[in-house]
Design an enzyme around this catalytic site. Structure first.
Site, PDB file in Angstrom:
ATOM      1  CE1 TYR A  46      -4.194   0.254  -0.497  1.00  0.00           C
ATOM      2  CE2 TYR A  46      -4.326  -1.716   1.030  1.00  0.00           C
ATOM      3  CZ  TYR A  46      -4.993  -0.993   0.185  1.00  0.00           C
ATOM      4  OH  TYR A  46      -6.311  -1.289  -0.223  1.00  0.00           O
ATOM      5  CD  GLU A  48      -3.986   3.880   0.693  1.00  0.00           C
ATOM      6  OE1 GLU A  48      -2.934   3.449   1.025  1.00  0.00           O
ATOM      7  OE2 GLU A  48      -5.247   3.882   0.910  1.00  0.00           O
ATOM      8  CG  ASP A 197      -7.479  10.039 -24.104  1.00  0.00           C
ATOM      9  OD1 ASP A 197      -6.373   9.665 -24.290  1.00  0.00           O
ATOM     10  OD2 ASP A 197      -8.698   9.889 -23.795  1.00  0.00           O
ATOM     11  CB  THR A 223      -3.952   3.800 -21.632  1.00  0.00           C
ATOM     12  OG1 THR A 223      -4.095   4.138 -23.200  1.00  0.00           O
ATOM     13  CG2 THR A 223      -5.336   3.963 -21.176  1.00  0.00           C
ATOM     14  CE  LYS A 226      -6.560   2.188 -25.540  1.00  0.00           C
ATOM     15  NZ  LYS A 226      -6.613   2.967 -24.249  1.00  0.00           N
ATOM     16  NE  ARG A 232      -5.206  -4.480 -19.905  1.00  0.00           N
ATOM     17  CZ  ARG A 232      -6.087  -4.120 -20.869  1.00  0.00           C
ATOM     18  NH1 ARG A 232      -6.802  -3.190 -20.776  1.00  0.00           N
ATOM     19  NH2 ARG A 232      -5.840  -4.491 -22.112  1.00  0.00           N
TER      20      ARG A 232
HETATM   21  N1  DSN Z   1     -11.174   0.462 -25.052  1.00  0.00           N
HETATM   22  C1  DSN Z   1     -10.217   1.174 -25.731  1.00  0.00           C
HETATM   23  C2  DSN Z   1     -10.267   1.374 -27.312  1.00  0.00           C
HETATM   24  O1  DSN Z   1     -10.396   0.393 -27.715  1.00  0.00           O
HETATM   25  O2  DSN Z   1      -9.910   2.498 -28.000  1.00  0.00           O
HETATM   26  C3  DSN Z   1     -10.536   2.901 -25.158  1.00  0.00           C
HETATM   27  O3  DSN Z   1     -10.937   2.767 -23.994  1.00  0.00           O
END
Ligand code: DSN
Length: 391
Positions: A46, A48, A197, A223, A226, A232
């Protein structure tokens, strides 16, 4: 692993991931090192708070880890610590975006402006079904109905009429290059903050294969799983200045929205950021785009309508309905043939999101597995054959 039931499922998933042609543009394959970090002892801790200001003891290694992750994130995108701050604790993209709004858009009076879902925007850019569209007033813009690309003059007109608190430039199904400078001008013309974003684009930006939003944005979210090919998680970059956006965002993430950060994921993000600095990753990012262009060209040659006529990025949208096949049927038929993609709405969508007019396909995952242009030409031919078979 002692748990045979879970082990069996994991093994089956390993097989599935190896067997299929994965065209989901938001998925990728992380390295073993990233997975080792995610599966490390940091999952036990933890933490925080933020580095050197925690609410629990025993965080000396966590502090080092979080500081390293942040340093690497700034370095990867060429940012100076005196100008930019980064938060690496948001559990994923949706809470990261929510934190930005919580920090900067007053509930009740603030307004979010983002791209509509059918044009390629994301749920968390103010869509009504998302908390971002329930807690805040929101307004959306569309792509031009003829060119299917962003009409910056139309966006500006809408922004000046609506006077949003924040404009979100960032998309999940927009294949074209985004002019972030124009978005800056639009934001300035109505006194809005500019948030980009770049979840879909982060790896391409890191690899210098796609324009960077950093010279123009006040806040950049992404994120990490990707095109960036990490675990993640999410990063929120914010400009450091007298507005104090950076401090407000830190507070919005913790304690505003979350408790303890997932430090094992922060470890994985740190590893991925290191990997993304290598020349090999730069080549990867460039190849992702070359592959997508070859893929789009072959789909068109085979007679399929590609939304906006092509791509400048890692993804393309195919209007399967123009060829007589709905997106849902296309997705299912392709899955049967070992090709994984997702059904998707297209600009000016006339069907339902559950059975829309198109599919969204992308090249990041298969490029990680070594695919080149010639392989994507073959993938396009396979898709063509499958879709013609269901007509
Ligand atoms: N699920 C993602 C995508 O496929 O673009 C975005 O959150």
């Amino acid at each position: 692993m002692k748990d045979k039931q879970v082990k069996t499922i994991i093994d089956a998933e390993i097989k599935r991931q190896k067997k299929v042609i994965n065209l989901i543009p938001s998925e990728n394959y992380t390295s073993k090192d990233v997975m080792e970090a995610v599966g490390s002892v940091f999952d036990n801790k933890y933490a925080e708070g933020y580095s050197y200001a925690r609410y629990y003891g025993g965080n000396e290694e966590v502090d080092k880890l979080e500081s390293l992750c942040k340093k690497r994130a700034l370095e990867l995108f060429g940012l100076k610590e005196k100008d930019w701050h980064v938060n690496c604790q948001a559990h994923s993209g949706s809470p990261a975006n929510l934190a930005v709004f919580l920090a900067n858009v007053p509930v009740g009076t603030g307004k979010i402006m983002g791209m509509s879902l059918t044009s390629g925007g994301h749920l968390t850019h103010g869509q009504k079904v998302s908390a971002t569209g329930k807690f805040w007033t929101s307004v959306t813009f569309d792509v031009d109905k003829d060119t299917e690309v962003i009409d910056y003059d139309a966006v500006k007109k809408l922004a000046q009429k609506e006077k949003p608190t924040i404009i979100v430039a960032g998309f999940t199904a927009y294949p074209r290059v985004v002019d972030f400078k124009k978005f800056r001008e639009i934001a300035d013309s109505c006194g809005a903050l500019l948030m980009v974003d770049m979840s879909h684009l982060a790896g391409l930006v890191a690899g210098k294969a796609y324009p960077s939003p950093f010279p123009y944005a006040d806040v950049v979210t992404t994120t990490t799983h990707k095109t960036l090919r990490g675990p993640r998680g999410a990063l929120i970059f914010s400009k450091k200045d007298e507005r104090g956006i950076d401090k407000k965002i830190d507070k919005a993430v913790f304690p505003g929205l979350q408790g303890g950060p997932h430090m094992s994921h922060v470890a994985g993000i740190a590893v991925a950021l290191h990997e993304a600095k290598t020349p090999a990753f730069k080549s990867y990012a460039k190849q992702v785009i070359k592959n997508a262009k070859a893929f789009a060209k072959e789909m068109k040659r085979l007679g399929w309508r590609v939304v906006s006529g092509g791509t400048d990025s890692h993804l393309l949208l195919i209007d399967t309905w123009a060829g007589g096949v709905t997106g849902k049927i296309a997705e299912a038929a392709l899955e049967k043939a070992g090709i994984i993609c997702n059904k998707n709405t297209i600009p000016g969508e006339t069907r339902s999101p559950f059975d829309p007019s198109g599919i969204r396909v992308g090249t990041p995952a298969m490029t990680t597995r070594g695919y080149k242009e010639v392989d994507f030409v073959k993938v396009a031919q396979k898709i063509d054959k499958v879709l013609r078979g269901v007509k």
